[in-house]
Design an enzyme around this catalytic site. Structure first.
Site, mmCIF file in Angstrom:
data_model
loop_
_atom_site.group_PDB
_atom_site.id
_atom_site.type_symbol
_atom_site.label_atom_id
_atom_site.label_comp_id
_atom_site.label_asym_id
_atom_site.label_seq_id
_atom_site.Cartn_x
_atom_site.Cartn_y
_atom_site.Cartn_z
ATOM 1 N N GLU A 130 0.823 -1.225 0.000
ATOM 2 C CA GLU A 130 0.000 0.000 0.000
ATOM 3 C C GLU A 130 0.852 1.268 0.000
ATOM 4 O O GLU A 130 0.645 2.186 0.795
ATOM 5 C CB GLU A 130 -0.956 -0.019 1.199
ATOM 6 N N ASN B 175 2.171 -4.939 -3.324
ATOM 7 C CA ASN B 175 0.826 -5.384 -2.954
ATOM 8 C C ASN B 175 -0.027 -4.182 -2.572
ATOM 9 O O ASN B 175 0.437 -3.280 -1.875
ATOM 10 C CB ASN B 175 0.928 -6.353 -1.764
ATOM 11 N N GLU C 267 -5.671 -11.007 -0.937
ATOM 12 C CA GLU C 267 -6.447 -10.773 0.292
ATOM 13 C C GLU C 267 -7.944 -10.738 0.007
ATOM 14 O O GLU C 267 -8.668 -9.883 0.523
ATOM 15 C CB GLU C 267 -6.011 -9.460 0.959
ATOM 16 N N ASP D 169 -11.809 -10.802 -0.202
ATOM 17 C CA ASP D 169 -13.097 -10.974 0.465
ATOM 18 C C ASP D 169 -14.094 -10.071 -0.246
ATOM 19 O O ASP D 169 -13.713 -9.143 -0.968
ATOM 20 C CB ASP D 169 -13.047 -10.703 1.975
#
Length: 387
Positions: free
Chosen positions: A175, A226, A291, A293
């Site tokens: 990030e 990432n 990651e 979801d």
């Protein structure tokens, strides 16, 4: 722990899944941990070149883990997944709480659990603007670039070196770009990341050094950039694409690009995901969904979604996986937790939830069944993944 009564919708969907998320079969009755005979397991249906992972906390491994009598959480984790990402246990505040103190107990527990269950481990994360200990955030405003580099180099070499040979992919830089809605728009986080801030005159040079230090500490680990909001082709991923080229031009051992895929039904699905993965793969990089979801906005007072919301969530999970399956450089597909009992979503996104592939009682959702079916279908006639 948040608990809810399962609706008729969930009960009906779960009953329709003839391949349970966990449970003992004749093939694995004598094996308390992983069995490759279990055809209801995601890990057993995946192509051999694709790791299927989830995030987990070290304390979940440390709590009376007995391979002969695992908890339900540990049983599902070992049976379903071939890769584990420590959700918090390898972040700065966990492993480096004081300048001269390293604490690997919880992270070591994750690695030990993975070893015991024939799983790989994704390292997460070495350079981030969040979850840093107080000694970093308080001192960073006074660091020169050289001082910041000394601290970062010691951390990376120590942490990566500690796990040398145990980690197959490392999220080195996490990030590091701001978003379009942030002040100043998409740019490197030289305002909030303590190390990029200290080296704001040449942040790319700092990043190149970080990848170099990690590679020297463990030459076999694939080293990743990432981020969230990094699924499709957009201004943020354009910036990452440019950064990747700069790092490669400098000779940095960048090995991969990870799209987190924290999605919400409040927003649309970016159909350019596969094209985005393909352009990073064309640079010679591995790519990954790191990651995943899919959170659902719930009405006030409600704890469960509508049938339409469940269907849309299922489609999005399936689309994420299919894009990965369609790109041979996609080396891992990781869901960010597999049960709503341990999901971070309700605490961080008030009014949203039901984001994982099983409910709080580990009952599989339609999204789980869709992932399992997609993995089964990844044959040579449909996907180049299996040969």
């Amino acid at each position: 722990m948040r608990r809810s009564t399962r609706s008729l919708l969930v009960a009906t969907a779960a009953a329709a899944l003839v391949l349970p998320l966990c449970g003992v079969t004749a093939a694995n009755a004598d094996t308390p941990s992983f069995s490759n005979a279990d055809k209801s397991a995601l890990r057993n249906q995946a192509p051999v070149d694709l790791a299927i992972g989830t995030a987990a906390w070290g304390e979940q491994m440390l709590t009376d883990y007995d391979p002969a009598a695992p908890t339900e959480f540990q049983d599902v984790l070992s049976r379903q997944f071939s890769s584990v990402t420590p959700e918090n246990d390898m972040k700065w505040d966990a492993v480096h709480p004081a300048p001269d103190v390293y604490d690997f107990a919880s992270a070591d527990a994750v690695v030990a659990f993975a070893k015991a269950n024939h799983q790989k481990v994704r390292g997460h994360t070495l350079l981030w603007h969040s979850q840093n200990p107080a000694w970093v955030t308080e001192a960073s405003g006074t660091w020169t670039c050289d001082q910041a580099k000394d601290v970062l180099e010691d951390h990376i070499r120590t942490v990566v070196g500690h796990f040398k040979g145990e980690i197959y992919e490392w999220d080195v830089a996490n990030e590091i770009f701001k978003d379009t809605w942030d002040a100043g728009g998409v740019s490197l986080r030289t305002d909030r990341n303590p190390f990029l801030k200290a080296c704001a005159d040449d942040p790319v040079g700092l990043l190149a050094d970080a990848f170099t230090w990690a590679h020297e500490a463990d030459p076999d680990a694939v080293l990743f950039l990432n981020d969230y909001n990094a699924e499709g082709i957009n201004e943020k991923t354009d910036a990452y694409y440019d950064l990747a080229q700069q790092l490669l031009d400098r000779g940095a051992p960048l090995g991969g690009f990870g799209a987190q895929a924290h999605l919400s039904l409040l927003y649309g699905f970016d159909a350019s995901l596969q094209a985005n993965l393909e352009r990073f793969a064309a640079l010679g990089l591995k790519v990954a969904i790191t990651e995943a979801d899919v959170r659902i906005p719930l009405l006030d007072g409600e704890t469960e979604p509508t049938a339409e919301q469940v269907a849309t969530q299922t489609e999005r999970y399936q689309a994420l996986l299919q894009a990965c399956l369609n790109v041979t450089a996609c080396s891992s597909f990781t869901v960010w937790g597999f049960s709503d009992a341990h999901s971070w979503v309700p605490d961080v996104f008030p009014g949203e939830g039901w984001a994982t592939i099983s409910d709080e009682d580990y009952t599989p959702k339609p999204a789980f069944d869709a992932l399992l079916t997609s993995l089964k279908d990844a044959t040579p006639g449909v996907s180049p993944r299996r040969g």
